[in-house]
Design a protein around this motif. Structure first.
Motif, mmCIF file in Angstrom:
data_model
loop_
_atom_site.group_PDB
_atom_site.id
_atom_site.type_symbol
_atom_site.label_atom_id
_atom_site.label_comp_id
_atom_site.label_asym_id
_atom_site.label_seq_id
_atom_site.Cartn_x
_atom_site.Cartn_y
_atom_site.Cartn_z
ATOM 1 N N HIS A 166 -7.265 10.693 5.031
ATOM 2 C CA HIS A 166 -6.557 11.307 3.506
ATOM 3 C C HIS A 166 -7.717 10.499 2.512
ATOM 4 N N ARG A 167 -8.193 11.359 1.713
ATOM 5 C CA ARG A 167 -9.000 10.824 0.526
ATOM 6 C C ARG A 167 -8.542 9.671 -0.343
ATOM 7 N N TYR A 168 -7.260 9.648 -0.427
ATOM 8 C CA TYR A 168 -6.652 8.526 -1.232
ATOM 9 C C TYR A 168 -5.780 7.536 -0.382
ATOM 10 N N GLY A 169 -5.759 7.569 0.930
ATOM 11 C CA GLY A 169 -4.974 6.813 1.709
ATOM 12 C C GLY A 169 -3.520 6.537 1.676
ATOM 13 N N HIS A 170 -2.992 7.666 1.383
ATOM 14 C CA HIS A 170 -1.428 7.792 1.073
ATOM 15 C C HIS A 170 -0.608 8.367 2.197
ATOM 16 N N CYS A 171 -1.182 8.684 3.335
ATOM 17 C CA CYS A 171 -0.353 9.444 4.317
ATOM 18 C C CYS A 171 0.191 8.257 5.212
ATOM 19 N N LEU A 172 1.565 8.544 5.630
ATOM 20 C CA LEU A 172 2.161 7.704 6.501
ATOM 21 C C LEU A 172 2.923 8.439 7.515
ATOM 22 N N LYS A 340 8.673 -2.813 -2.152
ATOM 23 C CA LYS A 340 8.300 -2.264 -3.425
ATOM 24 C C LYS A 340 9.251 -0.873 -3.516
ATOM 25 N N VAL A 341 9.208 -0.171 -2.503
ATOM 26 C CA VAL A 341 9.546 1.052 -2.374
ATOM 27 C C VAL A 341 10.158 1.385 -0.879
ATOM 28 N N CYS A 342 11.031 2.173 -0.918
ATOM 29 C CA CYS A 342 11.936 2.394 0.241
ATOM 30 C C CYS A 342 11.186 2.839 1.638
ATOM 31 N N GLU A 343 9.991 3.471 1.519
ATOM 32 C CA GLU A 343 9.155 3.770 2.707
ATOM 33 C C GLU A 343 8.124 2.804 2.907
ATOM 34 N N GLY A 344 7.976 1.725 2.201
ATOM 35 C CA GLY A 344 7.262 0.785 2.252
ATOM 36 C C GLY A 344 5.764 0.957 1.592
ATOM 37 N N LEU A 345 5.063 1.916 1.795
ATOM 38 C CA LEU A 345 3.726 2.465 1.127
ATOM 39 C C LEU A 345 3.912 2.978 -0.072
ATOM 40 N N ILE A 346 3.276 2.556 -0.706
ATOM 41 C CA ILE A 346 3.282 3.217 -2.698
ATOM 42 C C ILE A 346 2.728 4.553 -2.426
#
Length: 416
Positions: A166-172, A340-346
């Protein structure tokens, strides 16, 4: 066999022909709006505990994993059909409808597969590939996608690779693993992947660079609520490359109470008296375990996660209090979350200036709309809608516009 079934929605009834191959299911045209967010907003008595916005997608209503503790057994309509008769609703062409709806939006958020049923359940995902196709719609627009699954052995490697790129690295990727005990898994996740297949999938995602989460969600009182059980899951999650843990304690809903207690009594009779004792706090159509019991378990989980260097959070865990003379659901993440946020990744909100271009992250946004709603920080997006952490629907998304260069000073003085 040309079996037909009826599905009731209030006073109306719909009839469907049952498709027997590969397992009994019905094919439902996707006419209802697909894009929507969390069921509750923070203004609904505090009952939103999810930090960031998500677009929730359910290609299937009902699930072949068939967990006796599944809270979707309490839903009506197509879920009743599954809970009572084992027939799953498949929303054909949901990806086509999703693509059409996203094409109208200037603001969107991470796609979420799936809030109530397993996206990679077999054999239906193997036949229809709806979850993979939905993920493709998001990724084609540079929007991130995440999944939660008990079927790690069924995730296509090609999808994992694409998410990792993913282009911006926000998949989890999130994997539900309630115990390292395979016999336990057979009881509480009978149609899911084996424990080893789940951890193997964790390792594959982590190795490919995906942010990976393990969910001990829910913890089962008297069975997996002890230090040994929790530490075994956390330690193995760490070994296989997970970065974050999520916990909850099982709820006992009216719709699945008898089924689940029967399972507990049959397979774990030593725990049965505890279940009858601690489920005292009614929330809607279900009971939560006693608050003092839950806080004790979450403190233990946090201590173990700290030992292994993993962050942690809770999923939809509340303490019922009174605020301004009315019932308020105080999220227990305020006390126990270490991320920081509930799923760990911002994962920030995404936007675009033109419908002809792809989406991109909104600058300086950490996606923590819930903290904005609580007044803990000033929203950098300048959106009065997002700043309330509401239960977004398609029409809400259609109204959203974000302008990065906008001066937020005036907005902040008016809305904070």
């Amino acid at each position: 066999m040309n079996q037909e079934v009826e599905v009731r929605f209030g006073k109306s009834v719909k009839r469907f022909k049952v498709v027997e191959d590969p397992i009994p299911h019905i094919l439902v045209p996707t006419t209802k709006e697909v894009v929507h967010g969390w069921f509750y907003g923070y203004e609904d008595g505090g009952r939103r505990e999810c930090s960031s916005e998500r677009i929730l997608i359910n290609p299937y209503n009902g699930c072949s994993v068939n967990c006796p503790e599944c809270y979707s057994r309490g839903y009506k309509g197509y879920f009743d059909l599954w809970n009572e008769k084992g027939i799953i609703a498949v929303f054909k062409d949901i990806d086509v409808k999703l693509k059409r709806e996203l094409s109208q939006l200037y603001v969107a958020s991470t796609g979420y597969l799936c809030p109530v049923t397993d996206p990679f359940q077999q054999p239906l995902e193997g036949k229809y590939h709806l979850s993979e196709r939905v993920a493709g719609v998001f990724l084609d627009l540079d929007l991130p996608i995440e999944f939660i699954t008990k079927c790690g052995g069924n995730i296509p490697t090609r999808l994992i690779k694409r998410m990792a790129e993913h282009r911006y690295g926000h998949c989890l990727a999130q994997f539900s693993i309630l115990s390292v005990d395979e016999e336990f898994r057979k009881v509480f996740s009978p149609g899911g992947s084996t424990v080893e297949e789940q951890f193997k999938a964790v390792r594959k995602c982590a190795d490919l660079g995906l942010y990976t989460v393990v969910r001990m969600d829910p913890i089962m009182p008297g069975i997996t609520d002890n230090p040994k059980e929790i530490e075994q899951v956390v330690e193995r999650a760490k070994i296989e490359g997970a970065k974050h843990m999520i916990f909850s304690v099982c709820d006992l809903g009216d719709a699945w109470r008898d089924r689940l207690l029967k399972v507990i009594k049959e397979h774990y009779p030593h725990a049965y008296p505890l279940w009858l004792k601690i489920y005292t706090e009614r929330v809607g159509n279900s009971f939560s375990a006693d608050i003092s019991y839950r806080k004790k378990i979450f403190a233990l989980a946090r201590k173990i996660c700290e030992k292994y260097g993993l962050t942690m959070s809770l999923c939809m865990e509340f303490e019922i209090v009174r605020k301004n003379g009315r019932i308020w659901y105080k999220g227990l993440n305020e006390e126990f979350m270490t991320s920081k946020v509930c799923e760990g990744l911002i994962t920030p909100i995404y936007y675009r200036k033109s419908l002809k271009e792809n989406f991109r992250p909104f600058e300086k946004c950490d996606g923590d709309c819930l903290s904005c709603a609580k007044g803990l920080k000033t929203p950098v997006c300048g959106s009065p809608i997002l700043s309330k952490a509401p239960a977004l629907r398609l029409n809400d998304y259609k109204k959203l516009r974000l302008t990065p260069s906008e001066d937020l000073t005036k907005w902040a003085s008016q809305h904070t």
